[in-house]
Design a protein around this motif. Structure first.
Motif, PDB file in Angstrom:
ATOM      1  N   ALA A  52       3.025 -39.977   5.077  1.00  0.00           N
ATOM      2  CA  ALA A  52       1.417 -40.090   5.986  1.00  0.00           C
ATOM      3  C   ALA A  52       0.871 -40.864   7.082  1.00  0.00           C
ATOM      4  O   ALA A  52       0.473 -41.068   7.892  1.00  0.00           O
ATOM      5  CB  ALA A  52       0.640 -39.331   4.702  1.00  0.00           C
TER       6      ALA A  52
ATOM      7  N   LEU B  15      -3.425 -30.147   0.330  1.00  0.00           N
ATOM      8  CA  LEU B  15      -1.987 -30.208   0.253  1.00  0.00           C
ATOM      9  C   LEU B  15      -1.820 -30.948  -1.189  1.00  0.00           C
ATOM     10  O   LEU B  15      -1.043 -29.986  -2.285  1.00  0.00           O
ATOM     11  CB  LEU B  15      -1.971 -30.445   1.105  1.00  0.00           C
ATOM     12  CG  LEU B  15      -0.942 -29.192   2.065  1.00  0.00           C
ATOM     13  CD1 LEU B  15      -0.306 -30.341   3.200  1.00  0.00           C
ATOM     14  CD2 LEU B  15      -0.608 -28.019   1.749  1.00  0.00           C
ATOM     15  N   GLU B  16      -2.557 -31.676  -0.908  1.00  0.00           N
ATOM     16  CA  GLU B  16      -2.511 -32.886  -2.284  1.00  0.00           C
ATOM     17  C   GLU B  16      -2.792 -31.870  -3.691  1.00  0.00           C
ATOM     18  O   GLU B  16      -2.284 -32.325  -5.088  1.00  0.00           O
ATOM     19  CB  GLU B  16      -2.822 -34.178  -2.087  1.00  0.00           C
ATOM     20  CG  GLU B  16      -2.221 -34.938  -1.364  1.00  0.00           C
ATOM     21  CD  GLU B  16      -2.633 -36.314  -1.222  1.00  0.00           C
ATOM     22  OE1 GLU B  16      -3.630 -36.649  -1.681  1.00  0.00           O
ATOM     23  OE2 GLU B  16      -2.078 -36.863  -0.199  1.00  0.00           O
TER      24      GLU B  16
ATOM     25  N   GLY C 153       5.599 -30.004   2.698  1.00  0.00           N
ATOM     26  CA  GLY C 153       5.409 -31.165   2.750  1.00  0.00           C
ATOM     27  C   GLY C 153       6.574 -32.198   3.041  1.00  0.00           C
ATOM     28  O   GLY C 153       5.939 -33.021   3.933  1.00  0.00           O
TER      29      GLY C 153
ATOM     30  N   ARG D  17       2.529 -40.662   0.073  1.00  0.00           N
ATOM     31  CA  ARG D  17       2.358 -40.609   0.800  1.00  0.00           C
ATOM     32  C   ARG D  17       1.960 -42.104   2.227  1.00  0.00           C
ATOM     33  O   ARG D  17       1.376 -42.456   3.270  1.00  0.00           O
ATOM     34  CB  ARG D  17       0.461 -41.843  -0.352  1.00  0.00           C
ATOM     35  CG  ARG D  17      -0.033 -40.063  -0.671  1.00  0.00           C
ATOM     36  CD  ARG D  17      -1.121 -40.687  -1.904  1.00  0.00           C
ATOM     37  NE  ARG D  17      -1.688 -39.637  -2.949  1.00  0.00           N
ATOM     38  CZ  ARG D  17      -2.068 -39.771  -3.963  1.00  0.00           C
ATOM     39  NH1 ARG D  17      -3.131 -41.185  -4.787  1.00  0.00           N
ATOM     40  NH2 ARG D  17      -3.016 -39.181  -4.345  1.00  0.00           N
TER      41      ARG D  17
ATOM     42  N   SER E 272       5.004 -28.901  11.258  1.00  0.00           N
ATOM     43  CA  SER E 272       4.449 -29.581  10.225  1.00  0.00           C
ATOM     44  C   SER E 272       3.108 -30.003  10.543  1.00  0.00           C
ATOM     45  O   SER E 272       2.264 -31.305  10.663  1.00  0.00           O
ATOM     46  CB  SER E 272       4.900 -31.281  10.394  1.00  0.00           C
ATOM     47  OG  SER E 272       5.244 -31.510  11.722  1.00  0.00           O
TER      48      SER E 272
ATOM     49  N   LEU F 182       0.676 -31.023   7.963  1.00  0.00           N
ATOM     50  CA  LEU F 182       0.754 -33.068   7.794  1.00  0.00           C
ATOM     51  C   LEU F 182       0.123 -33.237   8.856  1.00  0.00           C
ATOM     52  O   LEU F 182       0.058 -34.560   8.541  1.00  0.00           O
ATOM     53  CB  LEU F 182       2.170 -33.093   7.393  1.00  0.00           C
ATOM     54  CG  LEU F 182       2.918 -31.787   6.223  1.00  0.00           C
ATOM     55  CD1 LEU F 182       4.320 -32.661   6.394  1.00  0.00           C
ATOM     56  CD2 LEU F 182       2.333 -31.876   4.873  1.00  0.00           C
TER      57      LEU F 182
ATOM     58  N   ARG G 183      -4.186 -32.271   4.448  1.00  0.00           N
ATOM     59  CA  ARG G 183      -3.584 -33.148   3.478  1.00  0.00           C
ATOM     60  C   ARG G 183      -3.700 -33.546   2.627  1.00  0.00           C
ATOM     61  O   ARG G 183      -3.620 -33.001   0.909  1.00  0.00           O
ATOM     62  CB  ARG G 183      -2.426 -34.928   4.444  1.00  0.00           C
ATOM     63  CG  ARG G 183      -1.575 -34.297   5.140  1.00  0.00           C
ATOM     64  CD  ARG G 183      -0.897 -36.258   4.930  1.00  0.00           C
ATOM     65  NE  ARG G 183      -1.406 -36.833   5.442  1.00  0.00           N
ATOM     66  CZ  ARG G 183      -1.905 -37.912   6.921  1.00  0.00           C
ATOM     67  NH1 ARG G 183      -1.718 -36.729   8.190  1.00  0.00           N
ATOM     68  NH2 ARG G 183      -2.934 -38.542   6.521  1.00  0.00           N
ATOM     69  N   SER G 184      -4.784 -33.447   2.345  1.00  0.00           N
ATOM     70  CA  SER G 184      -5.568 -33.905   0.672  1.00  0.00           C
ATOM     71  C   SER G 184      -6.107 -32.199  -0.461  1.00  0.00           C
ATOM     72  O   SER G 184      -5.771 -32.503  -1.429  1.00  0.00           O
ATOM     73  CB  SER G 184      -7.098 -34.613   1.392  1.00  0.00           C
ATOM     74  OG  SER G 184      -7.571 -33.215   2.409  1.00  0.00           O
TER      75      SER G 184
END
Length: 648
Positions: free
Chosen positions: A512, A548-549, A603, A509, A536, A539, A545-546
């Motif tokens: 990011a 992927l999290e 990631g 994070r 990437s 990303l 990204r959320s």
């Protein structure tokens, strides 16, 4: 008068009754006395009848009177007395055995507490070193006195006795150290003993059965205790020896493989300079770094020359790093087993190259560029954060294999109640998910693909399910536990395991925040940046990204549950209550390595190389090189250009 006459009549009758009452009382007492005498006579008569029957029975025996049961009373009493004495002696012996059992159980508990506490380490430290006064001669203080007294022969005798005493002391210390070493090894093994083996040990069970029998003294209870003891002995004798043999053989095989790998590592360490090679290399590195700093301070133009050399080296490092990233993408699911020619895992190579780039950047005065160009310090910070993220992934695998995994195996094998409860609660969290975790991952993957294509996703609810799973999992981590050490051990194990993943998530994070920094359009045409941005791409968007999290969260829970399930299977095989399942270190570490490989692939890949390429471009722009003109000049006939900056 009629009423008066009636009263007179009643008075007359009362007087007569009062006169008769003493006689009635006396008659009643006489009757009671005669009744008691009658009962006594009847009792004596009954006894006489019994005696008469006995006499007639005796007369009936005639010449065989010696066979009458009365003659056996003495023998029966003797037998009864012997049986009674035997019972009393048995009771005393059983009480003594019960006390012996209690003594053994208490001694075992005390010994176990001592060897698992700080006392054993204190003993080891006490006998590990040598005392300063051991080598000092004892008789030096009186040698001069004995010489003056003419007792030279006594001096030699004293010295010989001192030598023999020192030898005995050394032998004793050696034996004590050997015993302590053996005891330490036993303690290390005993920590894996299941608690059920102690709770249901023969001594404990025999003590329980014996106490039950002594407390009740009932034949039925004694027979029940006997049946329980026979069942216990039968269960212990019915152990599957073939499974034990196969388990031990598998352990020996794993031990042989581990020993071979250790020998190879030792040989490689010796070939690279031995244990002191790392210290020598660090000293040489610090010396070289100090020399470079002195050279930059004392020589004119040295800073510019150093910057040119660093730029060229960073270009070469980034090219090698891009090759690793391309290889990682090509490997796909096989990335978990991808190694270099030297046998190093791909993550170690990536981390080493990243560390080299960070160290090269530390040689340059980058802080002076902050006022001139804001892109360069942000890119440098991104490189450093990417390096820290790779370091966290390396630490994830290292700390898992050296701390979490041994502790998990120990807790599960020893049947720690808090650890078993924690595993049950974790499985409950997983089972309470409306869909299986694999199906949830499939929905999240589908949702991610539709978002990448900028289309309406049919799996919009997948992230809601992931959020609910996260809340239940975090509630499990933060759940309050009773104030007892045993209850908190399993919770601490789970929190420590999860903390390794949480450190990676937190670092990602932080990274990011630097990924979203816009890149100049001209730089995007450079091959290093272009390839990195393609790798990437997911990303670059906060929405992607959320997702992927959420995917990594589900993978994390799957990994934790899989590791604990493997530990449980090994513990069941160790106890002989399950199939023969025994994993080596590589198999036990594979779930975490699989998570790491997927995390790097989805990631991390492309982030470090893009940031490092931006740093190179920023350094070139600071060196007054017009990158836009260079790109436009070399763009004729091609869509991308490669910057290779060599300075001799």
């Amino acid at each position: 008068y009629p009423g008066r006459n009636n009263a007179v009549v009643v008075f007359c009758f009362s007087s007569q009754f009062l006169a008769v009452l003493p006689e009635v009382k006396e008659s009643a007492e006489n009757w009671l006395k005669e009744h008691d005498e009658l009962e006594a006579v009847e009792t004596r008569l009954q006894e006489c009848h019994q005696q008469m029957a006995l006499i007639k029975e005796i007369e009936a025996y005639g010449p065989n009177l010696n066979n009458h049961p009365l003659y056996a009373i003495s023998q029966k009493y003797t037998s009864y007395k012997k049986a009674k004495n035997a019972v009393e002696d048995s009771m005393k012996a059983l009480v003594k055995i019960l006390k012996d059992f209690d003594t053994q159980i208490e001694t075992f508990a005390e010994t176990n507490e001592v060897i698992n506490g700080p006392q054993l380490m204190a003993w080891v430290q006490e006998f590990s070193g040598t005392k300063e006064d051991e080598n000092k001669p004892i008789f030096d203080h009186i040698k001069e006195f004995l010489t003056n007294a003419g007792q030279s022969s006594m001096i030699s005798q004293c010295e010989q006795a001192e030598t023999e005493l020192n030898q005995s002391i050394q032998q004793t210390h050696h034996l004590v150290r050997s015993c302590l070493e053996l005891l330490s090894q036993y303690v290390a093994v005993s920590q894996y003993y299941p608690q059920s083996q102690t709770e249901y040990h023969r001594v404990v069970m025999f003590r329980k059965f014996l106490a039950t029998a002594l407390e009740s003294k009932s034949p039925e209870v004694c027979r029940e205790v006997s049946n329980q003891m026979n069942a216990l002995l039968a269960d212990s004798n019915n152990t599957d020896s073939s499974q034990i043999t196969a388990y031990n053989f598998r352990l020996q095989t794993i031990h042989a493989e581990a020993s071979a790998n250790l020998n190879k590592a030792v040989e490689r360490l010796q070939a690279e300079g031995g244990p002191d090679a790392l210290v020598l290399a660090q000293e040489a590195y610090m010396e070289a770094k100090a020399n470079i700093s002195n050279w930059v301070r004392t020589e004119d133009g040295a800073a510019a020359a150093l910057e040119c050399v660093v730029i060229g080296m960073l270009c070469n490092l980034n090219r090698r790093y891009l090759m690793l990233e391309n290889g990682a993408q090509s490997a796909g699911d096989c990335l978990v087993d991808l190694t270099s020619r030297e046998g190093e895992w791909f993550l170690d190579d990536m981390s080493a190259l990243s560390m080299q780039s960070v160290e090269l950047l530390s040689l340059l005065p980058l802080q002076s560029a902050s006022a001139e160009d804001t892109t360069l310090p942000i890119a440098v910070e991104c490189v450093r954060n990417a390096n820290l993220l790779l370091a966290d992934l390396v630490q994830l695998n290292y700390n898992f294999s050296t701390i979490i995994l041994p502790e998990a195996l120990k807790k599960v094998h020893s049947e720690d109640p808090s650890a078993l409860l924690m595993i049950t609660e974790l499985n409950t969290v997983i089972m309470n998910t409306p869909v299986p975790l694999n199906d949830l991952l499939a929905q999240l993957e589908m949702h991610l693909r539709y978002l990448v294509m900028d289309m309406e996703s049919p799996a919009n609810g997948a992230q809601l399910l992931a959020a609910e799973l996260r809340s239940r999992y975090e509630a499990l981590l933060s759940a309050s536990t009773p104030d007892s050490e045993g209850q908190s051990a399993g919770r601490m194990l789970l929190m420590g395991f999860n903390g390794l993943f949480a450190a990676v998530e937190l670092r990602a994070r932080e990274l990011a925040d630097h990924i979203a920094v816009p890149t100049p359009p001209a730089w995007r045409k450079i091959d290093h940046i272009n390839e990195a941005m393609h790798m990437s791409a997911a990303l670059q968007s906060p929405v992607l990204r959320s997702v992927l999290e959420d995917i990594f969260l589900v993978r994390r829970i799957q990994t934790v549950a899989e590791v604990f399930a493997m530990c449980v299977n090994m513990a069941r095989a160790f106890n002989g209550v399950g199939p023969l399942t025994l994993y080596d270190d590589a198999a036990l570490c594979k779930p975490v390595r699989r998570f790491t490989a997927e995390y790097v692939l989805r990631g991390v890949v492309g982030v470090h190389s893009k940031a490092l390429a931006c740093v190179v471009c920023g350094l070139l722009r600071r060196a007054r090189l017009d990158l836009r003109a260079e790109v436009e000049q070399k763009e004729i006939g091609t869509h991308t250009t490669s910057i290779v900056y060599n300075q001799s």
